[in-house]
Design a protein around this motif. Structure first.
Motif, PDB file in Angstrom:
ATOM      1  N   UNK A 146     -32.447  -2.514  26.124  1.00 53.00           N
ATOM      2  CA  UNK A 146     -31.430  -2.492  27.174  1.00 53.00           C
ATOM      3  C   UNK A 146     -30.368  -3.567  26.960  1.00 53.00           C
ATOM      4  N   UNK A 147     -30.734  -4.651  26.293  1.00 49.08           N
ATOM      5  CA  UNK A 147     -29.776  -5.736  26.080  1.00 49.08           C
ATOM      6  C   UNK A 147     -28.626  -5.264  25.187  1.00 49.08           C
ATOM      7  N   UNK A 148     -27.419  -5.597  25.586  1.00 42.21           N
ATOM      8  CA  UNK A 148     -26.238  -5.212  24.832  1.00 42.21           C
ATOM      9  C   UNK A 148     -25.675  -3.852  25.206  1.00 42.21           C
ATOM     10  N   UNK A 149     -26.365  -3.140  26.095  1.00 39.90           N
ATOM     11  CA  UNK A 149     -25.875  -1.822  26.512  1.00 39.90           C
ATOM     12  C   UNK A 149     -24.671  -1.977  27.437  1.00 39.90           C
ATOM     13  N   UNK A 150     -23.622  -1.253  27.159  1.00 35.06           N
ATOM     14  CA  UNK A 150     -22.412  -1.292  27.987  1.00 35.06           C
ATOM     15  C   UNK A 150     -22.508  -0.251  29.095  1.00 35.06           C
ATOM     16  N   UNK A 151     -22.403  -0.713  30.340  1.00 33.02           N
ATOM     17  CA  UNK A 151     -22.489   0.168  31.497  1.00 33.02           C
ATOM     18  C   UNK A 151     -21.077   0.484  31.965  1.00 33.02           C
ATOM     19  N   UNK A 152     -20.653   1.705  31.800  1.00 29.52           N
ATOM     20  CA  UNK A 152     -19.284   2.088  32.137  1.00 29.52           C
ATOM     21  C   UNK A 152     -19.050   2.114  33.641  1.00 29.52           C
ATOM     22  N   UNK A 187     -25.704   5.733  33.768  1.00 23.74           N
ATOM     23  CA  UNK A 187     -26.483   6.706  33.017  1.00 23.74           C
ATOM     24  C   UNK A 187     -26.989   6.115  31.708  1.00 23.74           C
ATOM     25  N   UNK A 188     -26.289   5.098  31.192  1.00 22.16           N
ATOM     26  CA  UNK A 188     -26.719   4.489  29.933  1.00 22.16           C
ATOM     27  C   UNK A 188     -28.120   3.894  30.037  1.00 22.16           C
ATOM     28  N   UNK A 189     -28.443   3.307  31.194  1.00 22.37           N
ATOM     29  CA  UNK A 189     -29.784   2.757  31.398  1.00 22.37           C
ATOM     30  C   UNK A 189     -30.824   3.874  31.313  1.00 22.37           C
TER      31      UNK A 189
END
Length: 530
Positions: free
Chosen positions: A485-491, A497-499
């Motif tokens: 999950x670290x570094x994931x960009x949440x728009x 939805x990225x999570x």
């Protein structure tokens, strides 16, 4: 000034226990994540003091979707503890049970759990979005309906040999409690042929299984996609094209280390079950890959940490050496101090490393040049890892890639059953230690048992979900999903939805509800199904 928000993930699943996740974001990027298993189940305590064969009845009910995998482990653990003799037919029927349970899970997971996220409005500006929605939208997608329906076929084969699915108990120390007839074998072939016709070749591949199995590199795969319209427009072809277009290869990397226990024991190589001979006997190889080097699987390298779990502190230990856990008071997500104990899940480690379990781990082991002649030998995913690395895209592709090979193995094993041979040899019970392992659909699964005075003294279960959702260990290293999950960009923090895509690419045995909160005000921003 950086804008800080939090996502509190509060699930309601009932399979491996509830999972909560706290995600910290700065300027829309996840900087830290904690996974919290929110339900205490205590199967180890349930098993203590029971008859050793209780595991054959109790542990398949740990999970409603992979109970056959737990039965595989429970029976194998007793085989090694009691020193049984296993006829070739028994090993074939066990492999058939494991394989049919695993292959049914692929379309069911892809359509019902993962692919529906690709119909999220986040991707509405992408050229392939309309086709993705048409096929994969929940319940109404054309492939959604056909894929989920077809997933019921392989477990009909399981039920022919196991009596029922889920929660069967046909695998026992010494063999299996079933002796199929020619009618059963013929019917099993017919069911699997229907699965091939209804979904695997017609919808998923757009070609024959044999053609797909020729693929050995990433370049081969891309050439296969563009070879003709049937393959390009197959569901696998669409996933490859849309996955890259939607950017799934850019996030969800994880810890970069992988563990697999291996499974599908060769019918002629483990007739006198011993722990030390298992690595040589498995067809789907196990092992550990640290990102650079392969290591032979050694279950003694496994330890579990409880520093950040709601159990009394004990040193990290191998499951045989772990005491029965002593539960401590837990807290809900809002009240948890994540610098202290914060999960009911222990933190498994291999050679002191957090390691990802699952299909990606398995296909990486298939690429090991040292694999034996009877073991899977497939270099594709080592080439993909070198070119692209781990990600949501790669992890999902690995799961999908397994379906054609499993179909061929099921077909081969059905042909190898000797209807006139033995299926069970009665064992002699004795005290001792045993270990049974397999590869469940979601990854490395193992049971450790210690028998004393004719009853269970210690029973430890380590599921693939535990490997992947486990918390920090004693040195503060995160678990695989925490790291992914670290570094994931949440728009859009109102609809992150990225999570969900990261979590679902691991396919943890959980159903989740996510609540998005503002990090400063605590006001709920959104609530959605994970």
């Amino acid at each position: 000034m950086a804008i800080t928000k939090e996502l509190n993930i509060s699930p309601v699943g009932r399979v491996e226990g509830d999972l909560d996740v706290k995600v910290y974001m700065e300027d829309g990027v996840v900087t830290r994540a904690h996974t919290q298993a929110a339900m205490f189940r205590g199967f180890e305590q349930i098993m203590a003091g029971k008859d050793p064969q209780s595991g054959l009845i109790v542990t398949p009910r740990i999970c409603g979707i992979c109970g056959g995998s737990h039965l595989y482990c429970a029976s194998s653990a007793l085989d090694t503890a009691w020193g049984t003799t296993l006829p070739p037919n028994a090993l074939l029927l066990r492999a058939l049970g494991q394989a049919t349970e695993t292959i049914q899970s692929i379309p069911r997971w892809f359509y019902a759990i993962f692919a529906t996220d690709l119909a999220n409005k986040k991707f509405a500006n992408k050229p392939l979005y309309a086709e993705v929605v048409k096929r994969w939208a929940a319940y109404v997608g054309t492939s959604f309906q056909k894929g989920v329906t077809s997933s019921a076929l392989p477990v009909q084969v399981y039920a022919l040999f196991g009596g029922q699915w889920p929660h069967s108990s046909y695998m026992v120390p010494g063999g299996v409690m079933s002796a199929p007839t020619l009618k059963d074998i013929t019917r099993a072939h017919a069911i699997m042929n229907q699965f091939r016709k209804d979904w695997l070749e017609s919808i998923f591949l757009g070609c024959s299984i044999e053609r797909y199995m020729q693929i050995k590199t990433w370049d081969d795969l891309m050439e296969w996609v563009e070879e003709n319209e049937s393959q390009r427009n197959s569901d696998l072809g669409l996933y490859i094209r849309a996955g890259i277009e939607f950017g799934l290869h850019k996030f969800g990397q994880g810890v970069g280390k992988f563990v697999a226990f291996g499974t599908y024991i060769h019918k002629d190589l483990w007739n006198q079950p011993k722990i030390e001979t298992r690595n040589n006997a498995v067809i789907s190889p196990g092992g550990f890959w640290d990102g650079k080097k392969y290591y032979e699987l050694d279950h003694l390298q496994v330890q579990e940490h409880v520093k950040h779990a709601w159990y009394a502190d004990v040193p990290a230990a191998h499951p045989w050496d772990e005491p029965l856990p002593t539960p401590l008071p837990s807290q809900n997500l809002a009240e948890t101090n994540f610098n202290d104990k914060y999960s009911w899940s222990k933190a498994p480690r291999y050679m002191n490393f957090a390691a990802e379990a699952g299909p990606l781990s398995r296909v990486i082991m298939n690429a090991n040049p040292a694999n034996k002649a009877h073991q899977f030998q497939d270099p594709l995913f080592m080439d993909i890892m070198e070119k692209m690395g781990p990600s949501v895209f790669t992890r999902t592709l690995a799961r999908l890639h397994e379906a054609p090979r499993l179909y061929l193995m099921i077909d081969e094993w059905l042909r190898q059953v000797d209807l006139n041979g033995d299926f069970y040899i009665k064992p002699t019970e004795r005290d001792g230690k045993g270990w049974g392992a397999t590869e469940a659909a979601r990854g490395a699964l193992a049971h450790w048992i210690e028998i004393e005075n004719g009853v269970i003294k210690n029973y430890q279960v380590m599921a693939p979900t535990t490997w992947n959702v486990g918390p920090n260990d004693e040195t503060g290293n995160p678990g695989p999903i925490e790291a992914a999950l670290e570094g994931t960009e949440i728009e859009d923090p109102h609809d992150p939805v990225e999570v969900g895509l990261v979590a679902r690419s691991f396919d943890s045995c959980l159903v989740c509800t996510v609540h998005a909160h503002d990090g400063k005000s605590g006001q709920e921003l959104a609530k959605f199904k994970l």
